[in-house]
Design a protein around this motif. Structure first.
Motif, PDB file in Angstrom:
ATOM      1  N   UNK A   1       0.827  -1.206   0.000  1.00  0.00           N
ATOM      2  CA  UNK A   1       0.000   0.000   0.000  1.00  0.00           C
ATOM      3  C   UNK A   1       0.860   1.255   0.000  1.00  0.00           C
ATOM      4  N   UNK A   2       0.566   2.149  -0.925  1.00  0.00           N
ATOM      5  CA  UNK A   2       1.288   3.421  -0.994  1.00  0.00           C
ATOM      6  C   UNK A   2       0.538   4.470  -0.169  1.00  0.00           C
ATOM      7  N   UNK A   3       0.468   4.211   1.131  1.00  0.00           N
ATOM      8  CA  UNK A   3      -0.280   5.105   2.008  1.00  0.00           C
ATOM      9  C   UNK A   3       0.376   6.481   2.114  1.00  0.00           C
ATOM     10  N   UNK A   4       1.670   6.550   1.857  1.00  0.00           N
ATOM     11  CA  UNK A   4       2.358   7.831   1.940  1.00  0.00           C
ATOM     12  C   UNK A   4       1.868   8.837   0.907  1.00  0.00           C
ATOM     13  N   UNK A   5       1.235   8.349  -0.159  1.00  0.00           N
ATOM     14  CA  UNK A   5       0.729   9.242  -1.204  1.00  0.00           C
ATOM     15  C   UNK A   5      -0.796   9.341  -1.173  1.00  0.00           C
ATOM     16  N   UNK A   6      -1.388   8.846  -0.097  1.00  0.00           N
ATOM     17  CA  UNK A   6      -2.828   9.028   0.077  1.00  0.00           C
ATOM     18  C   UNK A   6      -3.125  10.523   0.175  1.00  0.00           C
ATOM     19  N   UNK A   7      -4.166  11.023  -0.497  1.00  0.00           N
ATOM     20  CA  UNK A   7      -4.486  12.459  -0.395  1.00  0.00           C
ATOM     21  C   UNK A   7      -4.548  12.927   1.054  1.00  0.00           C
ATOM     22  N   UNK A   8      -3.934  14.059   1.306  1.00  0.00           N
ATOM     23  CA  UNK A   8      -3.786  14.562   2.675  1.00  0.00           C
ATOM     24  C   UNK A   8      -5.109  14.887   3.341  1.00  0.00           C
ATOM     25  N   UNK A   9      -6.170  14.994   2.572  1.00  0.00           N
ATOM     26  CA  UNK A   9      -7.453  15.374   3.161  1.00  0.00           C
ATOM     27  C   UNK A   9      -8.066  14.266   4.010  1.00  0.00           C
ATOM     28  N   UNK A  10      -7.579  13.031   3.866  1.00  0.00           N
ATOM     29  CA  UNK A  10      -8.151  11.928   4.639  1.00  0.00           C
ATOM     30  C   UNK A  10      -7.709  12.008   6.093  1.00  0.00           C
ATOM     31  N   UNK A  11      -8.670  11.849   6.982  1.00  0.00           N
ATOM     32  CA  UNK A  11      -8.385  11.801   8.409  1.00  0.00           C
ATOM     33  C   UNK A  11      -8.645  10.388   8.922  1.00  0.00           C
ATOM     34  N   UNK A  12      -7.883   9.985   9.927  1.00  0.00           N
ATOM     35  CA  UNK A  12      -8.002   8.622  10.448  1.00  0.00           C
ATOM     36  C   UNK A  12      -8.594   8.634  11.850  1.00  0.00           C
ATOM     37  N   UNK A  13      -9.305   7.575  12.146  1.00  0.00           N
ATOM     38  CA  UNK A  13      -9.841   7.356  13.490  1.00  0.00           C
ATOM     39  C   UNK A  13     -10.038   5.855  13.679  1.00  0.00           C
ATOM     40  N   UNK A  14     -10.163   5.444  14.907  1.00  0.00           N
ATOM     41  CA  UNK A  14     -10.371   4.030  15.191  1.00  0.00           C
ATOM     42  C   UNK A  14     -11.823   3.652  14.920  1.00  0.00           C
ATOM     43  N   UNK A  15     -11.991   2.524  14.232  1.00  0.00           N
ATOM     44  CA  UNK A  15     -13.335   1.996  13.989  1.00  0.00           C
ATOM     45  C   UNK A  15     -13.498   0.639  14.643  1.00  0.00           C
ATOM     46  N   UNK A  16     -12.649   0.359  15.628  1.00  0.00           N
ATOM     47  CA  UNK A  16     -12.652  -0.929  16.302  1.00  0.00           C
ATOM     48  C   UNK A  16     -11.228  -1.422  16.433  1.00  0.00           C
ATOM     49  N   UNK A  17     -11.036  -2.450  17.210  1.00  0.00           N
ATOM     50  CA  UNK A  17      -9.692  -2.969  17.423  1.00  0.00           C
ATOM     51  C   UNK A  17      -9.090  -3.442  16.108  1.00  0.00           C
ATOM     52  N   UNK A  18      -7.928  -2.898  15.751  1.00  0.00           N
ATOM     53  CA  UNK A  18      -7.182  -3.232  14.537  1.00  0.00           C
ATOM     54  C   UNK A  18      -7.906  -2.803  13.259  1.00  0.00           C
ATOM     55  N   UNK A  19      -8.825  -1.843  13.371  1.00  0.00           N
ATOM     56  CA  UNK A  19      -9.531  -1.323  12.201  1.00  0.00           C
ATOM     57  C   UNK A  19      -9.407   0.198  12.219  1.00  0.00           C
ATOM     58  N   UNK A  20      -8.859   0.766  11.149  1.00  0.00           N
ATOM     59  CA  UNK A  20      -8.693   2.207  11.041  1.00  0.00           C
ATOM     60  C   UNK A  20      -9.644   2.756   9.983  1.00  0.00           C
ATOM     61  N   UNK A  21     -10.374   3.780  10.362  1.00  0.00           N
ATOM     62  CA  UNK A  21     -11.316   4.432   9.442  1.00  0.00           C
ATOM     63  C   UNK A  21     -10.630   5.617   8.789  1.00  0.00           C
ATOM     64  N   UNK A  22     -10.639   5.641   7.473  1.00  0.00           N
ATOM     65  CA  UNK A  22     -10.117   6.764   6.701  1.00  0.00           C
ATOM     66  C   UNK A  22     -11.302   7.506   6.091  1.00  0.00           C
ATOM     67  N   UNK A  23     -11.407   8.806   6.351  1.00  0.00           N
ATOM     68  CA  UNK A  23     -12.549   9.584   5.861  1.00  0.00           C
ATOM     69  C   UNK A  23     -12.076  10.915   5.296  1.00  0.00           C
ATOM     70  N   UNK A  24     -12.651  11.302   4.164  1.00  0.00           N
ATOM     71  CA  UNK A  24     -12.344  12.589   3.546  1.00  0.00           C
ATOM     72  C   UNK A  24     -13.447  13.583   3.878  1.00  0.00           C
ATOM     73  N   UNK A  25     -13.185  14.872   3.776  1.00  0.00           N
ATOM     74  CA  UNK A  25     -14.226  15.878   4.060  1.00  0.00           C
ATOM     75  C   UNK A  25     -15.451  15.729   3.164  1.00  0.00           C
ATOM     76  N   UNK A  26     -15.266  15.161   1.984  1.00  0.00           N
ATOM     77  CA  UNK A  26     -16.394  14.978   1.075  1.00  0.00           C
ATOM     78  C   UNK A  26     -17.275  13.795   1.411  1.00  0.00           C
TER      79      UNK A  26
END
Length: 374
Positions: free
Chosen positions: A280-305
């Motif tokens: 995964x090329x996560x380093x080039x993920x658009x900067x607008x995505x914010x991360x939060x926990x969605x459960x143990x070992x699950x990360x939620x990525x969400x954009x403002x849109x």
């Protein structure tokens, strides 16, 4: 591991080590997943070579295994960066095995970028590399002109049971995590990126669970194989990303680039079979995505849109969350890695890719059957 199983494993590796022991023991450095059962393999590696250091893959270190191995041999930290710079990598190998004939045990092609420098400038002699994985095999095979022999077990018939069971463990762990959020596979079409041995195993297992599986592979031969086995083969990769509720990454070669993530179906789950840096090329993920926990070992990525997706185990091999156990079949491949030391210690292999001879594989399989098919 129970004491009886540990004893059986030690007996097995002892028998393999005696069967493949080289006439002279070269120095060695060992990259490995330091899982709970791995110290026994480390001891066997030390029996067939002068083991100078163990470098555990950072995302798969069992604390008790590390402590046990540290009582036997030096344990050094491992990063991709330490073998990206020729001078730094050479300085490290000199610090551990200066002037020696040396064999490098690898898992994932860590030494590939600096192999030329090591072979040319090392004060001793680089006898060669022993590689375990398909990802690593591809990294070495892609080197324009290898400066030393590379013995690969990645495509050995002894690895086939392991590949199937790793696929099974990936599907198990992925399902366990999605179910922890109340989601099930049914109704979530799956896209499997990569139809090699692991990808094909994952596709078959998902299909057996009633999941509609689509496959994409850059190799047209593999796409043809997937089609012949009844899978839908994506003609448009981007469209397939936008339709799948579950994406399994099994290429070992950057399945998802930075601009692929916004194309994902909203709410899709992503799981991989190897480390995030390989898939995964996560380093080039658009900067607008914010991360939060969605459960143990699950990360939620969400954009403002409002676009969102879920990443399992931070993008690392999802099956390691549940031990990545494939039973005793993995010991077959580890036995083959030990046999590679004898091949390289003779010093007569030409530079290039090599496999362990069928006779050695048969010997290892016979020893394994005597210990695990009673």
């Amino acid at each position: 591991m129970e004491a009886t199983e540990r004893t059986r494993l030690a007996d097995y590796f002892g028998a393999v080590a005696r069967a493949v022991e080289p006439e002279t023991r070269p120095a060695s450095l060992l990259i490995t997943h330091l899982l709970a059962e791995r110290p026994t393999f480390v001891r066997a590696a030390a029996q067939v070579s002068d083991l100078r250091a163990v470098l555990p893959k950072p995302k798969s270190i069992h604390p008790h295994a590390r402590a046990e191995v540290e009582a036997l041999v030096r344990v050094d930290p491992l990063t991709r960066e330490m073998f990206a710079d020729p001078d730094a990598s050479l300085a490290y190998i000199e610090s551990r095995a200066a002037g020696r004939e040396v064999v490098l045990f690898d898992v994932g092609g860590y030494f590939a970028p600096v192999l030329d420098a090591i072979a040319d400038r090392f004060s001793g002699r680089l006898l060669g590399v022993i590689e375990d994985t398909e990802n690593g095999h591809q990294r070495y095979a892609s080197v324009d002109k290898l400066p030393c022999p590379v013995v690969s077990a990645a495509r050995s018939p002894l690895k086939e049971p392991e590949d199937f069971l790793v696929g099974e463990s990936v599907v198990f762990s992925t399902e366990a995590l999605t179910r922890s959020r109340g989601d099930i596979f049914h109704g979530r079409g799956a896209l499997v990126l990569g139809f090699g041995k692991l990808g094909s195993s994952i596709a078959r297992l998902l299909h057996a669970k009633g999941v509609h599986v689509t496959v994409y592979d850059i190799d047209p031969v593999r796409r043809t194989q997937a089609l012949s086995k009844g899978f839908t083969v994506a003609q448009d990769r981007n469209a397939a990303l936008g339709a799948a509720g579950l994406v399994l990454c099994a290429t070992g070669a950057m399945s998802l680039q930075g601009d692929d993530f916004p194309r994902l179906r909203p709410g899709a789950y992503i799981a991989t079979v190897t480390s995030s840096e390989d898939e995964l090329d996560l380093g080039r993920l658009p900067a607008c995505y914010e991360t939060s926990s969605a459960g143990e070992h699950i990360t939620r990525y969400a954009s403002p849109g409002g676009h969102l997706f879920y990443l399992l185990n931070d993008g690392n091999a999802v099956n390691f969350l549940h031990g990545a156990s494939v039973g005793p079949f993995i010991y077959l491949v580890q036995g083959e890695l030990l046999a590679g030391v004898r091949m390289l210690s003779r010093g007569d292999l030409a530079p290039g890719m090599h496999e362990v001879p069928d006779a050695d594989r048969a010997t290892i399989a016979d020893i394994w059957l005597n210990h695990y098919n009673r």
